[in-house]
Motif scaffolding. Structure first.
Motif, PDB file in Angstrom:
ATOM      1  N   SER A 248       0.835  -1.215   0.000  1.00 25.41           N
ATOM      2  CA  SER A 248       0.000   0.000   0.000  1.00 25.41           C
ATOM      3  C   SER A 248       0.861   1.253   0.000  1.00 25.41           C
ATOM      4  CB  SER A 248      -0.924  -0.002   1.221  1.00 25.41           C
ATOM      5  OG  SER A 248      -1.824  -1.082   1.171  1.00 25.41           O
TER       6      SER A 248
ATOM      7  N   HIS B 166       0.533   3.921  -3.212  1.00 24.85           N
ATOM      8  CA  HIS B 166      -0.244   5.133  -2.965  1.00 24.85           C
ATOM      9  C   HIS B 166       0.562   6.333  -2.465  1.00 24.85           C
ATOM     10  CE1 HIS B 166      -4.048   3.039  -3.566  1.00 24.85           C
ATOM     11  NE2 HIS B 166      -3.549   2.046  -2.848  1.00 24.85           N
ATOM     12  N   HIS B 167       1.832   6.143  -2.129  1.00 23.07           N
ATOM     13  CA  HIS B 167       2.541   7.229  -1.445  1.00 23.07           C
ATOM     14  C   HIS B 167       3.910   7.565  -2.036  1.00 23.07           C
ATOM     15  CE1 HIS B 167      -0.474   7.450   1.723  1.00 23.07           C
ATOM     16  NE2 HIS B 167      -0.480   6.134   1.738  1.00 23.07           N
TER      17      HIS B 167
ATOM     18  N   ASN C 287       1.093   7.473  -6.864  1.00 22.33           N
ATOM     19  CA  ASN C 287       0.321   8.009  -5.741  1.00 22.33           C
ATOM     20  C   ASN C 287      -1.007   8.517  -6.265  1.00 22.33           C
ATOM     21  OD1 ASN C 287       0.444  10.983  -6.266  1.00 22.33           O
ATOM     22  ND2 ASN C 287       2.638  10.671  -5.954  1.00 22.33           N
ATOM     23  N   ASP C 288      -1.926   8.784  -5.373  1.00 18.87           N
ATOM     24  CA  ASP C 288      -3.295   9.104  -5.785  1.00 18.87           C
ATOM     25  C   ASP C 288      -3.403  10.442  -6.503  1.00 18.87           C
ATOM     26  OD1 ASP C 288      -4.043   6.727  -4.629  1.00 18.87           O
ATOM     27  OD2 ASP C 288      -4.510   7.629  -2.690  1.00 18.87           O
ATOM     28  N   SER C 289      -2.670  11.460  -6.055  1.00 18.02           N
ATOM     29  CA  SER C 289      -2.755  12.757  -6.708  1.00 18.02           C
ATOM     30  C   SER C 289      -2.040  12.750  -8.057  1.00 18.02           C
ATOM     31  CB  SER C 289      -2.165  13.844  -5.801  1.00 18.02           C
ATOM     32  OG  SER C 289      -0.807  13.603  -5.532  1.00 18.02           O
TER      33      SER C 289
ATOM     34  N   ARG D 246      -1.965  10.488 -10.271  1.00 16.07           N
ATOM     35  CA  ARG D 246      -2.827   9.914 -11.310  1.00 16.07           C
ATOM     36  C   ARG D 246      -3.864  10.909 -11.812  1.00 16.07           C
ATOM     37  NH1 ARG D 246      -2.305   5.470  -7.528  1.00 16.07           N
ATOM     38  NH2 ARG D 246      -1.194   3.723  -8.485  1.00 16.07           N
ATOM     39  N   GLN D 247      -4.141  11.952 -11.024  1.00 17.96           N
ATOM     40  CA  GLN D 247      -5.177  12.916 -11.399  1.00 17.96           C
ATOM     41  C   GLN D 247      -4.616  14.255 -11.860  1.00 17.96           C
ATOM     42  OE1 GLN D 247      -8.357  13.053  -8.325  1.00 17.96           O
ATOM     43  NE2 GLN D 247      -7.223  11.415  -7.320  1.00 17.96           N
TER      44      GLN D 247
ATOM     45  N   GLN E 225      -3.769  18.053  -3.717  1.00 16.16           N
ATOM     46  CA  GLN E 225      -3.092  17.402  -4.838  1.00 16.16           C
ATOM     47  C   GLN E 225      -1.788  18.090  -5.226  1.00 16.16           C
ATOM     48  OE1 GLN E 225      -5.908  19.080  -4.890  1.00 16.16           O
ATOM     49  NE2 GLN E 225      -6.395  20.001  -6.880  1.00 16.16           N
TER      50      GLN E 225
END
Length: 443
Positions: free
Chosen positions: A29, A33-34, A67-69, A71-72, A272
């Motif tokens: 994880s 994600h980080h 990481n999550d940001s 990807r966006q 983000q």
């Protein structure tokens, strides 16, 4: 990473790098994600790259980030952030290799230096941009500032001073999102031209600033959140040359003003772009991140991390509000930015401000009851704090007294007095402030 320097470089074909915050969670994880770019986390990648250099590795170095940001995010913005991180890492590693001395047995990585960082020696100015000029200038008057003058070539731009603090106010009648905002920060550096050149090499966007031929050149760049950052010269006797453009021929730093400096400036960051902001301030201004904290607010935890210069002359806390707040739970107003002013006597500043009609952020009665329980303070001292709307904190090094003004647009002012060696920011009082601001904006 110990032992990397002993590797056979012919057996290393490719190096992929990622930074990350130090977290207590499962590795999968954590990895998915980080991951962040070098300089945005807690890993010592300078040491790793230095060891690769020592062993003689000269192959490609790449980035592998999840990481999550990421990807966006906008792909161009991500590319700039990634290249900035590599240039910063290369420069830091080159410095570390020189400090370590010695040469590898074979041709190692080619490390290119950046221009030397120009760490801010002090704050130069803070600029507020507003469509409510009367409300902002009234607030400055209530805090003891005096009008230094109007800019000779820029309409509706004023300078207000008190002691060594300079606040520029520019009127923006067309502002549609927030009536008042923190628009720019100025820093005094030894070599503004070199600071601007380093910023250019680190892909910072320059501020397009109009000026007349006889006016001071101020190099400016845009931070990730849109705040303009300017590099200014020291000037004579602490007076920046640009102040003369307002008709002010001297500063009032020696006049015994109660306000003694800018203690810190708090910037709110979209979640983000937070990691990008950390790297930006690290690489351009040579600021260093401290351990992050989380503060409870009405819509969730607010993450806060302080960026500091050597000697603490410049401190910039970065706050990341909960995502719900950015989606409208607070209409964006409960997590405003603020300027914290240092003073020699916060009671005297508060008393003067109250006489001039300042709207203080209200502090609930039970806050002072809690102070007595937490610190075993003298009741008369607590009564004085309450009468002036002051908040209090203490640690093993000293004490911290401060108050907040009401919010104008997305900006408010904090006035602080540090006693002894207190180096914090009154974090235990932040939930009180957030709750009061929540109520102030109809939450």
């Amino acid at each position: 990473m110990a032992g990397v320097e002993k590797c056979d470089p012919d057996k290393i074909f490719f190096v992929q790098l990622a930074d990350a915050p130090l977290l207590q969670q499962d590795v999968l994880s954590w990895s998915r994600h980080h991951r962040v770019f070098p300089g945005e986390g807690d890993f010592d990648l300078v040491d790793l790259l230095g060891r690769l250099h020592e062993c003689g590795y000269a192959g490609p170095v790449s980035l592998e980030i999840f990481n999550d940001s990421f990807r966006q995010a906008d792909v161009y913005r991500t590319a700039v952030d990634g290249l900035r991180s590599l240039r910063w890492l290369e420069d830091q590693t080159a410095d570390a290799v020189r400090d370590a001395g010695g040469e590898p047995e074979r041709e190692p990585l080619v490390l290119t230096d950046l221009p030397a960082p120009q760490t801010p020696d002090d704050w130069d100015f803070v600029e507020l941009r507003t469509r409510e000029l009367g409300r902002v200038t009234r607030l400055l008057h209530q805090l003891g500032f005096s009008l230094a003058g109007h800019h000779r070539s820029k309409d509706s731009v004023q300078a207000w001073t008190q002691g060594p603090v300079r606040i520029v106010v520019s009127e923006d009648p067309g502002a549609t999102v927030q009536p008042t905002r923190l628009a720019a920060l100025g820093f005094q550096v030894a070599d503004p031209d070199l600071a601007a050149y380093r910023a250019e090499r680190l892909l910072a966007r320059a501020v397009d600033r109009a000026q007349q031929p006889d006016e001071t050149v101020l190099h400016g760049v845009l931070a990730p959140d849109g705040t303009e950052l300017f590099f200014g010269p020291h000037g004579n006797h602490g007076v920046p040359p640009w102040l003369g453009e307002f008709g002010a021929d001297q500063d009032d730093a020696a006049s015994g003003a109660l306000i003694t400096g800018v203690d810190h400036v708090n910037l709110a960051q979209p979640w983000q772009h937070y990691d990008e902001a950390v790297l930006f301030l690290t690489s351009l201004l040579n600021l260093h991140p401290t351990s992050s904290q989380e503060v409870a607010g009405p819509s969730g935890l607010v993450r806060s991390q302080v960026m500091r210069s050597e000697g603490n002359t410049v401190r910039i806390p970065l706050n990341v509000a909960p995502m719900a707040a950015e989606q409208g739970a607070f209409t964006g107003a409960a997590y405003p930015e603020h300027v914290a002013l240092a003073c020699s006597d916060v009671v005297a500043v508060a008393r003067r401000a109250r006489r001039r009609g300042l709207a203080f952020l209200p502090v609930p009665r039970n806050y002072y009851e809690d102070l007595v329980a937490r610190f075993d303070l003298d009741p008369e001292f607590v009564a004085e704090l309450e009468s002036h709307g002051l908040l209090y904190d203490r640690d093993e090094h000293g004490e911290f007294l401060h108050f907040y003004t009401a919010t104008l647009g997305e900006v408010f002012v904090e006035v602080v007095e540090r006693r002894g060696g207190y180096e914090g920011f009154g974090a235990p009082n932040a939930p009180v402030r957030l709750a009061a601001q929540y109520r102030e904006f109809g939450g």
